[in-house]
Design a protein around this motif. Sequence first.
Motif, PDB file in Angstrom:
ATOM      1  N   GLY A 272       0.797  -1.223   0.000  1.00  0.00           N
ATOM      2  CA  GLY A 272       0.000   0.000   0.000  1.00  0.00           C
ATOM      3  C   GLY A 272       0.822   1.261   0.000  1.00  0.00           C
ATOM      4  O   GLY A 272       0.317   2.344  -0.294  1.00  0.00           O
ATOM      5  N   ALA A 273       2.106   1.149   0.333  1.00  0.00           N
ATOM      6  CA  ALA A 273       2.988   2.320   0.312  1.00  0.00           C
ATOM      7  C   ALA A 273       3.344   2.664  -1.135  1.00  0.00           C
ATOM      8  O   ALA A 273       3.315   1.795  -2.016  1.00  0.00           O
ATOM      9  N   PRO A 274       3.681   3.918  -1.403  1.00  0.00           N
ATOM     10  CA  PRO A 274       4.051   4.291  -2.777  1.00  0.00           C
ATOM     11  C   PRO A 274       5.300   3.542  -3.242  1.00  0.00           C
ATOM     12  O   PRO A 274       6.189   3.243  -2.444  1.00  0.00           O
ATOM     13  N   ARG A 275       5.339   3.243  -4.519  1.00  0.00           N
ATOM     14  CA  ARG A 275       6.549   2.689  -5.113  1.00  0.00           C
ATOM     15  C   ARG A 275       7.488   3.852  -5.410  1.00  0.00           C
ATOM     16  O   ARG A 275       7.053   4.987  -5.596  1.00  0.00           O
ATOM     17  N   LEU A 276       8.788   3.572  -5.452  1.00  0.00           N
ATOM     18  CA  LEU A 276       9.747   4.657  -5.647  1.00  0.00           C
ATOM     19  C   LEU A 276       9.518   5.381  -6.967  1.00  0.00           C
ATOM     20  O   LEU A 276       9.624   6.600  -7.044  1.00  0.00           O
ATOM     21  N   PHE A 277       9.244   4.615  -8.011  1.00  0.00           N
ATOM     22  CA  PHE A 277       9.001   5.209  -9.326  1.00  0.00           C
ATOM     23  C   PHE A 277       8.119   4.251 -10.110  1.00  0.00           C
ATOM     24  O   PHE A 277       7.826   3.143  -9.653  1.00  0.00           O
ATOM     25  N   ARG A 278       7.675   4.671 -11.279  1.00  0.00           N
ATOM     26  CA  ARG A 278       6.886   3.800 -12.151  1.00  0.00           C
ATOM     27  C   ARG A 278       7.825   3.151 -13.164  1.00  0.00           C
ATOM     28  O   ARG A 278       8.844   3.739 -13.530  1.00  0.00           O
ATOM     29  N   LEU A 279       7.461   1.988 -13.642  1.00  0.00           N
ATOM     30  CA  LEU A 279       8.317   1.308 -14.611  1.00  0.00           C
ATOM     31  C   LEU A 279       8.527   2.167 -15.855  1.00  0.00           C
ATOM     32  O   LEU A 279       9.630   2.218 -16.410  1.00  0.00           O
ATOM     33  N   GLU A 280       7.482   2.881 -16.262  1.00  0.00           N
ATOM     34  CA  GLU A 280       7.619   3.721 -17.463  1.00  0.00           C
ATOM     35  C   GLU A 280       8.561   4.903 -17.258  1.00  0.00           C
ATOM     36  O   GLU A 280       9.044   5.502 -18.226  1.00  0.00           O
ATOM     37  N   ASP A 281       8.851   5.237 -15.993  1.00  0.00           N
ATOM     38  CA  ASP A 281       9.758   6.363 -15.728  1.00  0.00           C
ATOM     39  C   ASP A 281      11.167   6.103 -16.244  1.00  0.00           C
ATOM     40  O   ASP A 281      11.908   7.043 -16.542  1.00  0.00           O
ATOM     41  N   ILE A 282      11.551   4.825 -16.361  1.00  0.00           N
ATOM     42  CA  ILE A 282      12.917   4.538 -16.813  1.00  0.00           C
ATOM     43  C   ILE A 282      13.111   4.882 -18.285  1.00  0.00           C
ATOM     44  O   ILE A 282      14.246   4.931 -18.776  1.00  0.00           O
ATOM     45  N   GLN A 283      12.008   5.136 -19.002  1.00  0.00           N
ATOM     46  CA  GLN A 283      12.112   5.540 -20.409  1.00  0.00           C
ATOM     47  C   GLN A 283      12.656   6.958 -20.563  1.00  0.00           C
ATOM     48  O   GLN A 283      13.211   7.304 -21.595  1.00  0.00           O
ATOM     49  N   SER A 284      12.499   7.760 -19.515  1.00  0.00           N
ATOM     50  CA  SER A 284      12.920   9.156 -19.590  1.00  0.00           C
ATOM     51  C   SER A 284      14.439   9.272 -19.733  1.00  0.00           C
ATOM     52  O   SER A 284      15.179   8.588 -19.015  1.00  0.00           O
ATOM     53  N   PRO A 285      14.916  10.123 -20.616  1.00  0.00           N
ATOM     54  CA  PRO A 285      16.365  10.329 -20.746  1.00  0.00           C
ATOM     55  C   PRO A 285      16.981  10.928 -19.488  1.00  0.00           C
ATOM     56  O   PRO A 285      18.195  10.871 -19.291  1.00  0.00           O
ATOM     57  N   ASP A 286      16.148  11.487 -18.601  1.00  0.00           N
ATOM     58  CA  ASP A 286      16.644  12.076 -17.355  1.00  0.00           C
ATOM     59  C   ASP A 286      16.824  11.033 -16.247  1.00  0.00           C
ATOM     60  O   ASP A 286      17.434  11.320 -15.218  1.00  0.00           O
ATOM     61  N   PHE A 287      16.266   9.830 -16.436  1.00  0.00           N
ATOM     62  CA  PHE A 287      16.380   8.765 -15.433  1.00  0.00           C
ATOM     63  C   PHE A 287      17.797   8.206 -15.525  1.00  0.00           C
ATOM     64  O   PHE A 287      18.143   7.463 -16.435  1.00  0.00           O
ATOM     65  N   ALA A 288      18.644   8.584 -14.561  1.00  0.00           N
ATOM     66  CA  ALA A 288      20.080   8.300 -14.657  1.00  0.00           C
ATOM     67  C   ALA A 288      20.507   6.985 -14.025  1.00  0.00           C
ATOM     68  O   ALA A 288      21.627   6.517 -14.256  1.00  0.00           O
ATOM     69  N   LEU A 289      19.648   6.380 -13.189  1.00  0.00           N
ATOM     70  CA  LEU A 289      20.041   5.132 -12.533  1.00  0.00           C
ATOM     71  C   LEU A 289      20.299   4.051 -13.579  1.00  0.00           C
ATOM     72  O   LEU A 289      19.439   3.770 -14.421  1.00  0.00           O
ATOM     73  N   SER A 290      21.468   3.458 -13.520  1.00  0.00           N
ATOM     74  CA  SER A 290      21.800   2.396 -14.471  1.00  0.00           C
ATOM     75  C   SER A 290      22.017   1.050 -13.785  1.00  0.00           C
ATOM     76  O   SER A 290      21.978   0.013 -14.438  1.00  0.00           O
ATOM     77  N   VAL A 291      22.267   1.060 -12.474  1.00  0.00           N
ATOM     78  CA  VAL A 291      22.405  -0.164 -11.689  1.00  0.00           C
ATOM     79  C   VAL A 291      21.519  -0.036 -10.452  1.00  0.00           C
ATOM     80  O   VAL A 291      21.594   0.961  -9.728  1.00  0.00           O
ATOM     81  N   ILE A 292      20.664  -1.038 -10.233  1.00  0.00           N
ATOM     82  CA  ILE A 292      19.800  -1.059  -9.051  1.00  0.00           C
ATOM     83  C   ILE A 292      20.039  -2.363  -8.304  1.00  0.00           C
ATOM     84  O   ILE A 292      19.815  -3.453  -8.842  1.00  0.00           O
ATOM     85  N   ALA A 293      20.519  -2.256  -7.084  1.00  0.00           N
ATOM     86  CA  ALA A 293      20.686  -3.415  -6.205  1.00  0.00           C
ATOM     87  C   ALA A 293      19.511  -3.404  -5.238  1.00  0.00           C
ATOM     88  O   ALA A 293      19.482  -2.614  -4.294  1.00  0.00           O
ATOM     89  N   ASP A 294      18.536  -4.256  -5.499  1.00  0.00           N
ATOM     90  CA  ASP A 294      17.327  -4.289  -4.675  1.00  0.00           C
ATOM     91  C   ASP A 294      17.472  -5.369  -3.612  1.00  0.00           C
ATOM     92  O   ASP A 294      17.122  -6.530  -3.817  1.00  0.00           O
ATOM     93  N   ILE A 295      18.003  -4.971  -2.465  1.00  0.00           N
ATOM     94  CA  ILE A 295      18.209  -5.920  -1.366  1.00  0.00           C
ATOM     95  C   ILE A 295      16.867  -6.368  -0.786  1.00  0.00           C
ATOM     96  O   ILE A 295      16.715  -7.498  -0.334  1.00  0.00           O
ATOM     97  N   THR A 296      15.870  -5.495  -0.834  1.00  0.00           N
ATOM     98  CA  THR A 296      14.551  -5.826  -0.284  1.00  0.00           C
ATOM     99  C   THR A 296      13.883  -6.935  -1.092  1.00  0.00           C
ATOM    100  O   THR A 296      13.178  -7.771  -0.540  1.00  0.00           O
ATOM    101  N   CYS A 297      14.076  -6.907  -2.394  1.00  0.00           N
ATOM    102  CA  CYS A 297      13.549  -7.933  -3.306  1.00  0.00           C
ATOM    103  C   CYS A 297      12.071  -8.222  -3.054  1.00  0.00           C
ATOM    104  O   CYS A 297      11.667  -9.378  -2.931  1.00  0.00           O
ATOM    105  N   ASP A 298      11.270  -7.164  -2.972  1.00  0.00           N
ATOM    106  CA  ASP A 298       9.817  -7.323  -2.878  1.00  0.00           C
ATOM    107  C   ASP A 298       9.250  -7.307  -4.291  1.00  0.00           C
ATOM    108  O   ASP A 298       9.208  -6.247  -4.930  1.00  0.00           O
TER     109      ASP A 298
END
Length: 405
Positions: A272-298
Amino acid sequence: MKIGIIREGKNPPDDRTPFTPEQLSQLKAKFGDQLEFLVESSPNRCFSDQEYQEAGIAVVEDISEAEILFGVKEVPVSQLIPEKTYFFFSHTIKEQVYNRPLLQAVLKKNIRLIDYEVLKDEEGKRVVAFGRWAGIVGAYNAFWTYGQKTALYEIRRARSLRDLEEMHQELRKVQLPPIKIVVTGSGKVGGGVKEVLDSLGLRRVTTQEFLHHYFEEPVYVVLGSSDYNRRKSDGGYDREEFYAHPEKYESHFQKFAEAGELLIAAAYWAKGAPRLFRLEDIQSPDFALSVIADITCDIGGSIPTTLRASTIQSPVYDVERDSGLEIPAFGSQTSVSVMAIDNLPCELPRESSGEFGRQLSQWVIPALFEENSGILERATVARDGDLTLEFMYLSDFVRESNEES
């Protein structure tokens, strides 16, 4: 009281164990005839059958004689023994659909399920967890992934390292450009992440510095929930309200995704909590994250690019920016590389098991001798074929069909 240490049945098998041979030997000496330990034979456990036998602990093929059974990961439905008390991470309390059949079977077989995740003291703090080790290995894997993606350096896989000391030695090979690293979470998992960042000698900066300053060295920021969640109505934040009514909030993490190149996600996420971003947000040229280490793995949780859990054998997959679909690891220069191993402490199994066993020895074993122990009662998800009062919210979840599973 006969206590059994079960063989891990989930595939791929987990190397960890709730107790080391030395710890069982110490407990046996401390409690004498009050406790008897049986260890189910396993070819995969990080401590061999022989090591348990040499510590004076019986190793058996049939564990059904034990009344109380300790494991680590979920027990396959076919291996559940009726009428027993089980301790393990059930991954059911957030209504994880893939484990609905497990919880249904626990109820059907009149099992008392005590979930490690909700073993808490009077102040509500967790007393047993692998969190620190998940943070340590997850952060190490983040830098392994970054090295593989950029070809700037190469370090060994965590699973090939003898211990934490050797891991710190390996980290000396890491040569980072002046990147900005985002860390979410400051609990036990986040503490493990910080150990690795400190080992690398990285500088921590404030959120304002992170967003607005240029640095000639790699830096990191640690974000709390107030840094990237805001009330929909007026942009404010109230901690108690956020945890009670997360649906009133939305994420404003995007500015950090535009400033940072590497995200290490170690923050607890509630349904029920907000997600950090939407999947479609990674399409933006401004989305700079290139490596995501998701330790939570939810899966379906805070990180939309976590399409599935990865494995120790195959730790990374990429997500294509345009389609949002999975492609092979490092399959494209522009894709987002995701490390989402769901059993990270397995890469340093002997040390992580040792710390976990110390916590169980301190908090849980003494509680077994108490009548209606508060710690155990609060963590009991099911008993006598029904959910306990604390977990009645799972009633609709367990009644639903398995079609989604």
